[in-house]
Scaffold this active site. Sequence first.
Site, PDB file in Angstrom:
ATOM      1  N   LYS A 117     -39.550   5.923  57.323  1.00 57.52           N
ATOM      2  CA  LYS A 117     -40.585   5.340  56.458  1.00 57.52           C
ATOM      3  C   LYS A 117     -41.052   6.344  55.407  1.00 57.52           C
ATOM      4  CE  LYS A 117     -42.245   1.441  59.042  1.00 57.52           C
ATOM      5  NZ  LYS A 117     -43.380   0.687  59.553  1.00 57.52           N
ATOM      6  N   LYS A 199     -30.567  -1.902  60.664  1.00 63.62           N
ATOM      7  CA  LYS A 199     -31.188  -2.990  61.437  1.00 63.62           C
ATOM      8  C   LYS A 199     -31.784  -4.047  60.499  1.00 63.62           C
ATOM      9  CE  LYS A 199     -35.929  -1.746  62.040  1.00 63.62           C
ATOM     10  NZ  LYS A 199     -37.143  -1.614  62.674  1.00 63.62           N
ATOM     11  N   LYS A 202     -38.029  -6.756  58.347  1.00 64.51           N
ATOM     12  CA  LYS A 202     -38.958  -7.568  57.546  1.00 64.51           C
ATOM     13  C   LYS A 202     -39.082  -7.026  56.131  1.00 64.51           C
ATOM     14  CE  LYS A 202     -42.591  -7.560  61.086  1.00 64.51           C
ATOM     15  NZ  LYS A 202     -42.796  -6.189  61.507  1.00 64.51           N
TER      16      LYS A 202
HETATM   17  P1  TYM Z   1     -42.277  -4.405  64.437  1.00 67.67           P
HETATM   18  O1  TYM Z   1     -43.362  -5.219  63.847  1.00 67.67           O
HETATM   19  O2  TYM Z   1     -41.415  -3.597  63.526  1.00 67.67           O
HETATM   20  O3  TYM Z   1     -41.303  -5.322  65.285  1.00 67.67           O
HETATM   21  C1  TYM Z   1     -41.805  -6.164  66.280  1.00 67.67           C
HETATM   22  C2  TYM Z   1     -40.835  -6.273  67.420  1.00 67.67           C
HETATM   23  O4  TYM Z   1     -39.563  -6.735  66.973  1.00 67.67           O
HETATM   24  C3  TYM Z   1     -38.539  -5.820  67.369  1.00 67.67           C
HETATM   25  N1  TYM Z   1     -37.534  -5.773  66.307  1.00 67.67           N
HETATM   26  C4  TYM Z   1     -36.219  -5.945  66.505  1.00 67.67           C
HETATM   27  N2  TYM Z   1     -35.516  -6.187  67.633  1.00 67.67           N
HETATM   28  C5  TYM Z   1     -34.182  -6.323  67.508  1.00 67.67           C
HETATM   29  N3  TYM Z   1     -33.534  -6.222  66.307  1.00 67.67           N
HETATM   30  C6  TYM Z   1     -34.212  -5.985  65.162  1.00 67.67           C
HETATM   31  N4  TYM Z   1     -33.577  -5.909  64.009  1.00 67.67           N
HETATM   32  C7  TYM Z   1     -35.625  -5.829  65.241  1.00 67.67           C
HETATM   33  N5  TYM Z   1     -36.588  -5.591  64.313  1.00 67.67           N
HETATM   34  C8  TYM Z   1     -37.752  -5.554  64.986  1.00 67.67           C
HETATM   35  C9  TYM Z   1     -39.244  -4.480  67.503  1.00 67.67           C
HETATM   36  O5  TYM Z   1     -38.527  -3.594  68.338  1.00 67.67           O
HETATM   37  C10 TYM Z   1     -40.572  -4.909  68.107  1.00 67.67           C
HETATM   38  O6  TYM Z   1     -40.431  -5.114  69.487  1.00 67.67           O
HETATM   39  N6  TYM Z   1     -44.697  -0.511  66.266  1.00 67.67           N
HETATM   40  C11 TYM Z   1     -44.318  -1.862  66.540  1.00 67.67           C
HETATM   41  C12 TYM Z   1     -45.505  -2.784  66.786  1.00 67.67           C
HETATM   42  C13 TYM Z   1     -46.410  -2.295  67.858  1.00 67.67           C
HETATM   43  C14 TYM Z   1     -46.132  -2.288  69.253  1.00 67.67           C
HETATM   44  C15 TYM Z   1     -47.304  -1.751  69.873  1.00 67.67           C
HETATM   45  C16 TYM Z   1     -45.038  -2.690  70.013  1.00 67.67           C
HETATM   46  C17 TYM Z   1     -47.656  -1.801  67.695  1.00 67.67           C
HETATM   47  N7  TYM Z   1     -48.197  -1.484  68.907  1.00 67.67           N
HETATM   48  C18 TYM Z   1     -47.345  -1.584  71.244  1.00 67.67           C
HETATM   49  C19 TYM Z   1     -45.105  -2.529  71.404  1.00 67.67           C
HETATM   50  C20 TYM Z   1     -46.261  -1.987  71.997  1.00 67.67           C
HETATM   51  C21 TYM Z   1     -43.545  -2.384  65.354  1.00 67.67           C
HETATM   52  O7  TYM Z   1     -43.633  -1.892  64.276  1.00 67.67           O
HETATM   53  O8  TYM Z   1     -42.841  -3.488  65.604  1.00 67.67           O
END
Ligand code: TYM
Length: 337
Positions: A117, A199, A202
């Site tokens: 990032k 990957k 969003k």
């Molecule tokens: P975020 O918002 O990027 O993504 C949310 C969830 O989706 C999964 N994910 C994917 N899984 C498979 N393939 C992909 N291409 C893909 N893109 C996203 C992510 O692994 C995630 O499970 N930091 C976290 C949000 C967060 C969080 C937490 C998660 C904040 N606090 C506490 C677990 C526990 C995040 O940015 O996810």
Amino acid sequence: MEQSTKQKRIFSAVQPSGNLTLGNYLGALKNWADLQDQFECIYCVADLHAITVRQEPAVLRKKSLDTLALYLACGIDPKKATFFLQSHIPEHTQLSWVLGCNTMFGELSRMTQFKDKSQKHADNINAGLFTYPVLMAADILLYQADLVPVGSDQKQHIELTRDIATRFNNSYSPTFTVPEAYILKSSARIMSLAEPERKMSKSDPNANASIFMLDRKDDIIRKFKRAVTDSEAVVAADPARLGIYNLVNIYSSLTGKSAEEIEREFEGKGYGDFKIAVGEACADVLAPVQKEFDLLTRDKAYLDGILREGTEKASCIARKTIQKVYRKVGFYLPNSK
Ligand code: TYM
């Protein structure tokens, strides 16, 4: 320990920082729904995390509620699971400060998401981006979660959370449950359709690289038809052939078919047929979610009610943990009498 006789607790979250993708669905939301009968589930919309990257305030506000609506539209039942927005429970930031004082600069410097990032947002490498994993650890540890269902991109953050929890427990006596990541193999990392070595995300500026959960059927099929593959024209779960491997994983996660079944189903057929089948399967899975999402977003009062109830429930757990932590680190608490 108290937890061993109780149902295990799950915590997870998504950042409302864009339109949710098929990666978010298969890597996270779909599994969340599957887990709700087995575990006590707490699902959060991580709006505090979202502002580590610049957000348009009105858009962030809308996306936060849309993300909640998508959780519900995926079949996660508010009678079974607890939902809330991260910014509604101040204990997240309170615990984050304490944990930050128990996290090393070197540990945070090694986080690959921070490095990625920082490169992408070179004009805004803010302190929040750096301490992001500490807030994430606070999210998880505040609720004494046993399992955290995520995609594999979050594994490093969960490992850091475990290290922070263990360090705190060793310094101050057992306080936190040390959580485990819960990652499903076939949907752990859904890759970009345009650049299968990256990957699906969003925030990808190329709209053809990602399937969004709210994409219409035509767009879904078109994007899969254009998905980058190779010239071998054999449908196979071969990790060396990134594009086709990704499509096999997606199809497998959507249909529940194994890689071997898929290889047999498409033996002797070209990529064209397979891509259409993946697109159709994807559109079929997302159609009921989209229908439900449309209904839910028309009823803001219902969504607000779910948030009020969830915030109240989650707050009780959060308050207990923060009081325990404050006591352990030596903050003076006046007698309540
Ligand atoms: P975020 O918002 O990027 O993504 C949310 C969830 O989706 C999964 N994910 C994917 N899984 C498979 N393939 C992909 N291409 C893909 N893109 C996203 C992510 O692994 C995630 O499970 N930091 C976290 C949000 C967060 C969080 C937490 C998660 C904040 N606090 C506490 C677990 C526990 C995040 O940015 O996810």
